[in-house]
Write an enzyme that holds these catalytic residues in place. Sequence first.
Site, PDB file in Angstrom:
ATOM      1  N   ASP A  41       0.822  -1.226   0.000  1.00  0.00           N
ATOM      2  CA  ASP A  41       0.000   0.000   0.000  1.00  0.00           C
ATOM      3  C   ASP A  41       0.851   1.268   0.000  1.00  0.00           C
ATOM      4  OD1 ASP A  41       1.083  -0.052   2.492  1.00  0.00           O
ATOM      5  OD2 ASP A  41      -0.799   0.156   3.592  1.00  0.00           O
ATOM      6  N   ARG A 100      12.494  26.141   1.316  1.00  0.00           N
ATOM      7  CA  ARG A 100      11.999  27.410   0.772  1.00  0.00           C
ATOM      8  C   ARG A 100      10.720  27.864   1.463  1.00  0.00           C
ATOM      9  NH1 ARG A 100      12.613  25.913  -5.521  1.00  0.00           N
ATOM     10  NH2 ARG A 100      12.364  23.827  -4.621  1.00  0.00           N
ATOM     11  N   ASP A 174      19.886  36.830  -7.925  1.00  0.00           N
ATOM     12  CA  ASP A 174      18.846  37.672  -7.316  1.00  0.00           C
ATOM     13  C   ASP A 174      19.402  38.316  -6.052  1.00  0.00           C
ATOM     14  OD1 ASP A 174      18.646  35.660  -5.319  1.00  0.00           O
ATOM     15  OD2 ASP A 174      17.094  34.624  -6.470  1.00  0.00           O
ATOM     16  N   LYS A 197      15.768  41.640 -10.015  1.00  0.00           N
ATOM     17  CA  LYS A 197      14.554  41.351 -10.818  1.00  0.00           C
ATOM     18  C   LYS A 197      13.429  42.240 -10.317  1.00  0.00           C
ATOM     19  CE  LYS A 197      14.802  36.882  -9.775  1.00  0.00           C
ATOM     20  NZ  LYS A 197      14.505  35.467  -9.648  1.00  0.00           N
ATOM     21  N   ARG A 199       9.277  43.584 -11.158  1.00  0.00           N
ATOM     22  CA  ARG A 199       8.049  43.648 -11.943  1.00  0.00           C
ATOM     23  C   ARG A 199       7.461  45.028 -11.644  1.00  0.00           C
ATOM     24  NH1 ARG A 199       5.880  39.015 -13.786  1.00  0.00           N
ATOM     25  NH2 ARG A 199       6.833  37.792 -12.135  1.00  0.00           N
ATOM     26  N   ASP A 223      24.310  30.136  -6.900  1.00  0.00           N
ATOM     27  CA  ASP A 223      23.030  30.074  -6.180  1.00  0.00           C
ATOM     28  C   ASP A 223      22.966  28.748  -5.428  1.00  0.00           C
ATOM     29  OD1 ASP A 223      20.570  30.990  -5.312  1.00  0.00           O
ATOM     30  OD2 ASP A 223      19.670  31.130  -7.309  1.00  0.00           O
ATOM     31  N   ASP A 227      15.841  24.985  -9.813  1.00  0.00           N
ATOM     32  CA  ASP A 227      14.637  24.149  -9.810  1.00  0.00           C
ATOM     33  C   ASP A 227      14.083  24.082 -11.237  1.00  0.00           C
ATOM     34  OD1 ASP A 227      12.258  22.863  -9.368  1.00  0.00           O
ATOM     35  OD2 ASP A 227      11.662  24.052  -7.649  1.00  0.00           O
ATOM     36  N   THR A 231      15.236  30.993 -13.401  1.00  0.00           N
ATOM     37  CA  THR A 231      16.088  32.071 -12.869  1.00  0.00           C
ATOM     38  C   THR A 231      17.412  32.120 -13.631  1.00  0.00           C
ATOM     39  OG1 THR A 231      15.102  31.787 -10.685  1.00  0.00           O
ATOM     40  CG2 THR A 231      17.243  32.894 -10.751  1.00  0.00           C
TER      41      THR A 231
HETATM   42  C1  R5P Z   1      15.457  31.217  -4.732  1.00  0.00           C
HETATM   43  O1  R5P Z   1      15.454  31.971  -3.772  1.00  0.00           O
HETATM   44  C2  R5P Z   1      16.517  30.200  -4.959  1.00  0.00           C
HETATM   45  O2  R5P Z   1      17.752  30.616  -4.444  1.00  0.00           O
HETATM   46  C3  R5P Z   1      16.642  29.894  -6.442  1.00  0.00           C
HETATM   47  O3  R5P Z   1      17.044  31.065  -7.119  1.00  0.00           O
HETATM   48  C4  R5P Z   1      15.343  29.407  -7.013  1.00  0.00           C
HETATM   49  O4  R5P Z   1      14.802  28.380  -6.229  1.00  0.00           O
HETATM   50  C5  R5P Z   1      15.566  28.898  -8.431  1.00  0.00           C
HETATM   51  O5  R5P Z   1      14.345  28.481  -8.946  1.00  0.00           O
HETATM   52  P1  R5P Z   1      14.110  28.281 -10.502  1.00  0.00           P
HETATM   53  O6  R5P Z   1      15.239  27.460 -11.025  1.00  0.00           O
HETATM   54  O7  R5P Z   1      12.767  27.581 -10.543  1.00  0.00           O
HETATM   55  O8  R5P Z   1      14.046  29.637 -11.139  1.00  0.00           O
END
Ligand code: R5P
Length: 317
Positions: A41, A100, A174, A197, A199, A223, A227, A231
């Site tokens: 399961d 995060r 960032d 960055k 907006r 960094d 993910d 970025t």
């Molecule tokens: C954000 O604060 C992290 O340090 C990475 O910059 C972020 O998680 C990267 O995410 P992705 O690759 O989805 O842009």
Amino acid sequence: MSAKNGAIKLVAGNSNPALAREIAAWLGMDLTKASVRRFADGEVFVEVQENVRGADIYIIQSTSAPANDHLMELLIITDALRRASARRITAVVPYFGYARQDRKAGSRSPISAKLVANLITHAGADRVMTLDLHAAQIQGFFDIPVDNLFASPVMVRDIKERFDLSNVMVVSPDVGGVVRARGLAKRINAPLAIIDKRRERAGESEVMNVIGDVAGYTCVLIDDIVDSGGTLVNAADALLANGAKEVYAYITHGVLSGGAAARIAGSKLKELVITDSIQPTDAVNKTANIRLLSIAGLIGEAISRTAAEESVSSLFD
Ligand code: R5P
């Protein structure tokens, strides 16, 4: 190898067996015989198949995807070892998932990183060893010792071998990552640029302002996590538009979910260098401009020093 007060043992979950084997090889020992499997399961079942009474035990398990399964394995392995009378249990979590979610990002939202810290502690861990925590203050979510290791010595060694440092500019993709990038820039004596960055209005796309003159430089983005890859891909475009010669990235945790590997392959990044804190997928392994650096030696050394009750921080001096 033995600890100051008794035998040391390594137990691996299923998240990153290759890294666990490498750490064991680095320490010159075998992994403890244990079976971590699923009932029909889906429930996790753990059986430790050797005596661990009185041992100083290190569980090697990143809480990478599938994060919930790997977290549950870590908790259940910890419980099994506690009930088997281990003397001390260290959860070695090279990639600490849920990091995060380290604050209430909005009304009625959870602080999941704190919940995960509570779960690991209550399962019976005596200490935690992790790598490049997304937010250093997560250490304070635990009331047990946490060693937050840094991949920077491994990255610095590679960068020094690879590049003419007189033409390297370290870049934080960032504003939140400036401290991490500045630390690495200092180690290689390179200048630092930052991508801001913004907006301007809701619904409009983000504007990437590059703070610093990157023209003619080999830019190295630093960094903790890649993910989706969004970025990095956008940062590479912005740097090249501002006259950078070429763009590389050194990122500790290659989360690389969904179509990230393809996004990196199709990007203007010359190369993305990640560590093996997360076991790479086949897609990642097949991507020509993604390369892996091993952190097995770093973690092995930190385990060896912890067992001998020697300084771990001096690894990063
Ligand atoms: C954000 O604060 C992290 O340090 C990475 O910059 C972020 O998680 C990267 O995410 P992705 O690759 O989805 O842009």
